[in-house]
Every structure is written in C-alpha cells, then in structure tokens.
Write an enzyme that holds these catalytic residues in place. Sequence first.
Site, PDB file in Angstrom:
ATOM      1  N   PHE A 199      -9.085  -2.066  11.675  1.00  0.00           N
ATOM      2  CA  PHE A 199      -9.269  -1.148  10.550  1.00  0.00           C
ATOM      3  C   PHE A 199     -10.665  -1.379   9.946  1.00  0.00           C
ATOM      4  CE2 PHE A 199      -8.862   0.103   6.063  1.00  0.00           C
ATOM      5  CZ  PHE A 199      -8.668   1.450   6.285  1.00  0.00           C
ATOM      6  N   ASP A 200     -11.162  -0.360   9.230  1.00  0.00           N
ATOM      7  CA  ASP A 200     -12.523  -0.376   8.668  1.00  0.00           C
ATOM      8  C   ASP A 200     -12.864  -1.637   7.871  1.00  0.00           C
ATOM      9  OD1 ASP A 200     -11.333   2.114   9.143  1.00  0.00           O
ATOM     10  OD2 ASP A 200     -12.768   3.174   7.887  1.00  0.00           O
ATOM     11  N   ASP A 247      -2.209  -7.656  11.658  1.00  0.00           N
ATOM     12  CA  ASP A 247      -2.521  -6.894  10.451  1.00  0.00           C
ATOM     13  C   ASP A 247      -1.258  -6.086  10.192  1.00  0.00           C
ATOM     14  OD1 ASP A 247      -3.075  -4.861   8.658  1.00  0.00           O
ATOM     15  OD2 ASP A 247      -5.152  -4.616   9.314  1.00  0.00           O
ATOM     16  N   HIS A 263     -19.332   7.935   3.405  1.00  0.00           N
ATOM     17  CA  HIS A 263     -18.332   8.975   3.126  1.00  0.00           C
ATOM     18  C   HIS A 263     -17.764   8.936   1.718  1.00  0.00           C
ATOM     19  CE1 HIS A 263     -16.446   5.553   5.103  1.00  0.00           C
ATOM     20  NE2 HIS A 263     -15.275   5.893   4.645  1.00  0.00           N
ATOM     21  N   LYS A 321       1.126  -0.561   1.479  1.00  0.00           N
ATOM     22  CA  LYS A 321       1.738   0.373   2.430  1.00  0.00           C
ATOM     23  C   LYS A 321       3.239   0.073   2.528  1.00  0.00           C
ATOM     24  CE  LYS A 321      -2.802   0.501   3.665  1.00  0.00           C
ATOM     25  NZ  LYS A 321      -3.828  -0.300   2.970  1.00  0.00           N
ATOM     26  N   TYR A 351       0.813 -19.195 -15.618  1.00  0.00           N
ATOM     27  CA  TYR A 351      -0.377 -19.311 -14.756  1.00  0.00           C
ATOM     28  C   TYR A 351      -0.011 -19.976 -13.438  1.00  0.00           C
ATOM     29  CZ  TYR A 351      -5.166 -19.773 -13.266  1.00  0.00           C
ATOM     30  OH  TYR A 351      -6.323 -19.650 -12.550  1.00  0.00           O
ATOM     31  N   ALA A 409      -0.005  -4.314   7.683  1.00  0.00           N
ATOM     32  CA  ALA A 409       0.075  -3.290   6.630  1.00  0.00           C
ATOM     33  C   ALA A 409       1.247  -2.328   6.844  1.00  0.00           C
ATOM     34  CB  ALA A 409      -1.236  -2.510   6.554  1.00  0.00           C
TER      35      ALA A 409
HETATM   36  C1  P71 Z   1      -5.985   3.679   4.176  1.00  0.00           C
HETATM   37  C2  P71 Z   1      -6.286   2.320   3.667  1.00  0.00           C
HETATM   38  C3  P71 Z   1      -6.948   2.181   2.322  1.00  0.00           C
HETATM   39  C4  P71 Z   1      -8.390   2.432   2.438  1.00  0.00           C
HETATM   40  C5  P71 Z   1      -9.257   1.405   2.716  1.00  0.00           C
HETATM   41  C6  P71 Z   1     -10.617   1.634   2.834  1.00  0.00           C
HETATM   42  C7  P71 Z   1     -11.101   2.927   2.691  1.00  0.00           C
HETATM   43  C8  P71 Z   1     -10.238   3.961   2.396  1.00  0.00           C
HETATM   44  C9  P71 Z   1      -8.879   3.711   2.271  1.00  0.00           C
HETATM   45  C10 P71 Z   1      -6.189  -0.002   4.281  1.00  0.00           C
HETATM   46  C11 P71 Z   1      -5.907  -0.984   5.263  1.00  0.00           C
HETATM   47  C12 P71 Z   1      -5.287  -0.629   6.512  1.00  0.00           C
HETATM   48  C13 P71 Z   1      -5.064  -1.604   7.461  1.00  0.00           C
HETATM   49  C14 P71 Z   1      -4.447  -1.261   8.779  1.00  0.00           C
HETATM   50  C15 P71 Z   1      -6.028  -3.255   6.047  1.00  0.00           C
HETATM   51  C16 P71 Z   1      -6.268  -2.338   5.047  1.00  0.00           C
HETATM   52  C17 P71 Z   1      -6.932  -2.797   3.793  1.00  0.00           C
HETATM   53  N1  P71 Z   1      -5.995   1.303   4.469  1.00  0.00           N
HETATM   54  N2  P71 Z   1      -5.451  -2.884   7.234  1.00  0.00           N
HETATM   55  O1  P71 Z   1      -5.544   3.772   5.343  1.00  0.00           O
HETATM   56  O2  P71 Z   1      -4.922   0.632   6.772  1.00  0.00           O
HETATM   57  O3  P71 Z   1      -5.980  -2.960   2.805  1.00  0.00           O
HETATM   58  O4  P71 Z   1      -6.746  -1.364   1.024  1.00  0.00           O
HETATM   59  O5  P71 Z   1      -5.106  -3.205   0.533  1.00  0.00           O
HETATM   60  O6  P71 Z   1      -7.480  -3.738   0.955  1.00  0.00           O
HETATM   61  O7  P71 Z   1      -6.148   4.645   3.430  1.00  0.00           O
HETATM   62  P1  P71 Z   1      -6.366  -2.792   1.249  1.00  0.00           P
END
Ligand code: P71
Length: 465
Positions: free
Chosen positions: A126-127, A217, A453, A260, A74, A219
């Site tokens: 990002f979203d 960020d 979506h 990623k 843990y 990723a």
């Molecule tokens: C991508 C994703 C994954 C995703 C997220 C939301 C809706 C559909 C698909 C995630 C990212 C990203 C960047 C630049 C942070 C995240 C969140 N991308 N920054 O492109 O591209 O990371 O998914 O591990 O929480 O399909 P997380």
Amino acid sequence: MPSRNMYAEPFRIKAIETIKETTRSTREMLIKEAGYNVFNLRGEDVYIDLLTDSGTAAMSDNQWAGMMLGDESYAGCKNFYHLRDAINDIMGYKYVVPTHQGRAAENILMTLMVKAGQRVLGNMHFDTTEGHILIRNAKPVNLVIPEGKQPAIHHPFKGNFDLERLEAEIKQFGRAQIPFVLITVTCNNNGGQPVAMANIRGVREIASRYGIPVYLDAARYAENCYFIKMREPGYQDKSIKEIAREMFSYADGCTMSAKKDALVNIGGFLAFKDDRELYEKAVQVQITYEGFRTYGGLAGRDLEAIARGLYEGIDERYLENRIRQVAYLGEELLAAGIPIIEPPGGHGIYVDVKRFLSHLPQAAFPAQALVVELYLEAGIRAVELGTCAFGYRNPETGEMVYPEMELVRLAIPRRVYTDRHMDLVVRAFRAIAARKERIPGLRLVYEAPVLRHFTARFEMLSFHH
Ligand code: P71
C-alpha cells in the site's frame, strides 16, 4: 452467493446522520473552487462519500457503550488489556503495540527492520507502506500474480503472490538484503483482492527456508478471511475466527489500520506472535512517536472500540452483508455496461477508466475527469487512482510517465449506506455513460512535489455542457 437484495441488513438503524443534497449549479461552483480536486471539497457538500472505507464506518451501539467505559489512566488502562486479549484470541499474537493509525505501526516496524539498500517483498505494498520503505532508501518490490494486474481477467485470488518470483528474488538478493516479506490482505491497490490461504502458506514455507520473517498488513484481513471461506476448498465449514487464526499463524506479526476491518474511526496496532525482544524494541519507538505502551496515541475509549470492533468485524452475518453490498454495486455497474475490475473485491468497486473513457488520452487525466463528473452528476465523491496519483515527470527528460492502470475507486464505508444509495450511484453512472464522449479532459495547473493528488488543482480542457 446472491448479491441482489434478497434479504436485509443484519442490523437496524438507531442513530442517523442527515446528508445534504445540493443542486447541480452549486456543485459546479464548488468543484471549480476546489480546483476540480475532490480532496478540496468539504465533506458536508458531498451526498454519497465513497472517497475511502478507512475510518468511515458506523460504530455499533455496543462500541459506543464501550466508549463510555474508557479508562483514561495514563498507564495500564483496562481497555488496553481488552484489546490485547482480543488480538490474542483472534490472531494468536501475544504482544500488542497500539498506534494512532496503521501507518504509525508501519513506521515502527520499518524503523526496527529496514535498512538502506534492502528490498521489502510484498504482493502489492500500500502507498503508506511504500512511502515508509522509500524514505529509508530501501526498495518496495511488488510480486503479485500477473492476473492481479489485469482488470478483466477473473481469478478467485487476485491478491496472490507469484511464488516463483518470490523465491527467485530471494535467491538473487539473499537473506541479508530482505528484512521481511509483507502480505497485504486484502490487496488494496488492485481492487481489494483476496489472497488464498494456500498462497499465504506458500509464502511462509519459502520465507522459512531462507530464514526470512513474514508480516501481514491486516487492514482488511476479515474480508480476506470471508473470501477464503467462500472460495477456497476446505474452508466452507470453518468459522471466520478459525480461518483468521490459521492465516495469522503463518506470519510473525502484523500491522493493522483498525480503521477498516475493526470498524472504528481511528486507531491501529503492531502485533508480534511471540518475539518478546522485538516487542520491547518496538515499545522504545512507540514511546517516542506514539505514547506509552498501553495507549500508543489513543484514548482508552478508542482502545475499547477497537477491541469490540475486532469481534464485530469477524461476525459472519456482518461480513456476508458487507461483501454482498460491494458485489451488488459491481454487478449493477456491469449490467449498465461500466467496465470494472472483476471480480469485485472486498471494500469497493474500481472502474476501469481506460476502457470506459477511451476517447480521453492519459494526458487529459481521464480518471480524474470521471471523479469530477460523478460529483457534478449526483454529489458522489470517488477517488482517482490513475495519472494524477501515480503519473510523474521523468526527472531527466521532463517527460510524463503514465501508470499502467487508470482507475476510479468507489470505496464503500462499512455499515453506512444502504443498497438504495448504491442504486443512486448506478443511476449516476448510467447518465454519465449516455454522454461519455462529451466528457472533457483536465489540465493540471498546480502540483506539489510529493503526493500531488491530495493538493493538485486542475482546469477543464473545454467548456462543460
Ligand atoms: C485507503 C486508506 C487510507 C488512505 C491512506 C493514504 C491515502 C489515502 C487514503 C490505508 C491503508 C491501507 C492498507 C492496506 C495501510 C494503510 C494505512 N488505506 N495498509 O485505502 O489500505 O493505514 O490510514 O490507518 O494509516 O483509503 P492508516
């Protein structure tokens, strides 16, 4: 850089996963049942899955071996220290907060830093980042260079900040209104476009003059570093690690979705360069939402896979092959006359549907119509980044507001598909292009109040032949 297949992958295949082929009539039935939304399909009914490059990588034998060395204590598991050491080594950051994925790291950072009414300045948030800012009643501000929003215009670093606008924003709103600046490398929302080192340095200089922290960020930082090596004068002879060290040195910390460029299926982290006090505050939030400081919602084995994946993600032969495959798909699509965002970015190809299906008005969801067509044609799953994802109804007038760009993203999972799979994608596009005027639009029949979506349902506007 020749993107044609002049040399082979820098790996050989040890384990394989069989993928199912379906008939067109089966796919017609499945997509109809799914309400013409590929998020409602089962993964096993997809032949080539380009929905996302997130969490979809193939792990290496080295990572799988590391999984067996998971220490599931843990507190204080050894894999946490391996991860921390890897982040110290590659990024130069001292304090590491593991999280279950990227958005959880964002949640912790925003909890510490963002207050209602403030403005978070980014190249293009990002979203999920935007969501975390908005739910705190703060404002996400996107300051990408104008070239970054024009699909057909070539520029080596379309993810760059517009530094003049950045400084103007800071002057207008002042330090107290701006908790930090966030640089997304690469910039996902406009096609996985890189940010130049000179631009990152420029952001740092401006922000420092006003005492504003800078975060990355990260990723897709490794892909960004590779583009810097290829395109930015002065970096050709540096290693990816040296480039990464310099890039991270200009920020105070980072969030990272390890799904990623760390080549794992789950995980993320928040890291700080040297601010111990902020780190301890972050741990308080981490303990509430994620778990104890040395595991943060992940198993010991997951931490080990990230630690090892971080090194594999900066391996130059891996990156060369990765970026080359994306470019290969892009060039073959261009040769087939398909308009895409140029030049190709790091993690996928974005089709410019406004130009490709110009006969369909945005009201008929052209990008979603193309996503449906790709599935029907060859069992390919792509994702819509257009009217369904970003369009909305004006709450006062009830009128539809349409997004600037109508895109379909073909995101390429890392180390998963071969160029033969890419050839099949191109063949599907050629077939679709030959009959594109007959592609029917869609009508939205169900939408959720937020993030529609993922759950939207459609009907086809006219009979499909
Ligand atoms: C991508 C994703 C994954 C995703 C997220 C939301 C809706 C559909 C698909 C995630 C990212 C990203 C960047 C630049 C942070 C995240 C969140 N991308 N920054 O492109 O591209 O990371 O998914 O591990 O929480 O399909 P997380």
